[in-house]
Design a protein around this motif. Structure first.
Motif, mmCIF file in Angstrom:
data_model
loop_
_atom_site.group_PDB
_atom_site.id
_atom_site.type_symbol
_atom_site.label_atom_id
_atom_site.label_comp_id
_atom_site.label_asym_id
_atom_site.label_seq_id
_atom_site.Cartn_x
_atom_site.Cartn_y
_atom_site.Cartn_z
ATOM 1 N N ALA A 21 0.836 -1.202 0.000
ATOM 2 C CA ALA A 21 0.000 0.000 0.000
ATOM 3 C C ALA A 21 0.869 1.250 0.000
ATOM 4 C CB ALA A 21 -0.928 -0.021 1.207
ATOM 5 N N PRO A 22 1.710 1.426 -1.024
ATOM 6 C CA PRO A 22 2.608 2.589 -1.033
ATOM 7 C C PRO A 22 1.863 3.909 -1.067
ATOM 8 C CG PRO A 22 2.612 1.474 -3.172
ATOM 9 C CD PRO A 22 1.893 0.568 -2.214
ATOM 10 N N GLN A 26 2.465 7.057 1.425
ATOM 11 C CA GLN A 26 2.728 8.383 0.871
ATOM 12 C C GLN A 26 1.739 9.414 1.427
ATOM 13 O OE1 GLN A 26 2.249 8.689 -3.384
ATOM 14 N NE2 GLN A 26 3.395 10.601 -3.509
ATOM 15 N N ALA A 27 0.462 9.016 1.521
ATOM 16 C CA ALA A 27 -0.550 9.942 2.040
ATOM 17 C C ALA A 27 -0.284 10.297 3.493
ATOM 18 C CB ALA A 27 -1.938 9.331 1.893
ATOM 19 N N SER A 32 2.137 14.112 7.647
ATOM 20 C CA SER A 32 2.911 13.906 8.867
ATOM 21 C C SER A 32 3.260 15.227 9.537
ATOM 22 C CB SER A 32 4.182 13.105 8.572
ATOM 23 O OG SER A 32 5.016 13.808 7.680
ATOM 24 N N SER A 33 3.375 15.168 10.860
ATOM 25 C CA SER A 33 3.602 16.377 11.642
ATOM 26 C C SER A 33 4.357 16.038 12.916
ATOM 27 C CB SER A 33 2.254 17.015 12.007
ATOM 28 O OG SER A 33 2.428 18.013 13.004
ATOM 29 N N PRO A 34 5.293 16.880 13.322
ATOM 30 C CA PRO A 34 5.978 16.672 14.595
ATOM 31 C C PRO A 34 5.082 16.956 15.793
ATOM 32 C CG PRO A 34 6.668 18.732 13.601
ATOM 33 C CD PRO A 34 5.811 18.045 12.593
ATOM 34 N N LEU A 35 3.832 17.344 15.527
ATOM 35 C CA LEU A 35 2.882 17.619 16.609
ATOM 36 C C LEU A 35 1.937 16.447 16.859
ATOM 37 C CD1 LEU A 35 1.929 21.298 15.706
ATOM 38 C CD2 LEU A 35 3.688 20.490 17.290
ATOM 39 N N PRO A 57 8.871 8.839 9.124
ATOM 40 C CA PRO A 57 9.833 9.307 10.129
ATOM 41 C C PRO A 57 9.446 10.572 10.877
ATOM 42 C CG PRO A 57 10.601 9.866 7.935
ATOM 43 C CD PRO A 57 9.359 9.047 7.752
ATOM 44 N N ILE A 58 8.470 11.328 10.375
ATOM 45 C CA ILE A 58 8.131 12.597 11.021
ATOM 46 C C ILE A 58 6.913 12.401 11.923
ATOM 47 C CG2 ILE A 58 7.448 14.996 10.684
ATOM 48 C CD1 ILE A 58 8.856 14.916 7.974
#
Length: 226
Positions: A21-22, A26-27, A32-35, A57-58
């Protein structure tokens, strides 16, 4: 840390997480958020958590929830996939031949990044109510890999009640039978109706380790959208 046979098994699971499910990965990365935090319910020996950490990673913090003693008993009257889903199955402590405490330490070492990755040991109906909610942030991603209706219901209800599943949260189910009479599908159906969750589309299916899985994104909870 792990026996060689166990290490190779973990590495195989590591490769499989969302590999088919790439677009989903990707979505999630685009949002993604560091919060926001990442949650996995059903850690086993940590292979998929390690893979999630590398593929997405984020994030602020990643949380892994597992009894580390295997599955609980399923709710009365519900089907299970087979004898391999009986109470005590998929015990990482048995797999690694260790105590729960040492197993958590080994899994933590394998997943890595201890400043951003933590584990909560215990059956969900016992461990979740005791947690300090100030530690947790709204979810970027929730990975439900817990096999059973009762485990999905307990963990998903806790997440929604405490506003950790919100508009924009991505959800992955590993054991989606597509039959609302049992399993993760039944739990999702009940929680969706109770909390008035709106999902972005119909379920996006994929092949999980135990059959069909599903990938979803929350549009709103209780009428509250992003």
């Amino acid at each position: 840390m792990f026996k060689n046979t166990n290490r190779s098994r973990v590495q195989r699971l590591n490769v499989k997480w969302a590999s088919k499910a790439p677009a989903f990965v990707q979505a999630v990365n685009q949002s993604s958020s560091p919060l926001r935090d990442i949650y996995q319910f059903g850690v086993y020996t940590g292979g998929s958590m390690r893979s999630i950490k590398h593929q997405i990673p984020i994030f602020h913090h990643m949380w892994g929830f597992d009894s580390f003693q295997g599955l609980p008993a399923e709710a009365g009257g519900l089907k299970i996939a087979g004898k391999h889903w009986l109470p005590g199955a998929f015990s990482s402590s048995d797999e690694l031949g260790s105590t729960v405490e040492k197993t958590v330490a080994s899994v933590s070492e394998y997943v890595g990044d201890p400043d951003r990755v933590s584990f909560i040991a215990g059956f969900f109906n016992e461990s979740l109510p005791k947690l300090n909610l100030s530690l947790f942030r709204p979810a970027l991603l929730v990975d439900f890999d817990v096999d059973l209706y009762i485990s999905t219901l307990d963990s998903m209800t806790w997440m929604v009640e405490n506003k950790l599943i919100q508009a924009g949260t991505y959800v992955r189910y590993d054991d989606w039978k597509g039959d609302p009479a049992w399993g993760q599908t039944k739990a999702d159906d009940e929680v969706t109706k109770r909390f008035k969750i709106v999902w972005d589309t119909t379920n996006a299916p994929f092949e999980g380790r135990h059959g069909k899985g599903a990938l979803r994104r929350v549009v709103s909870v209780g009428g509250i959208a992003a």
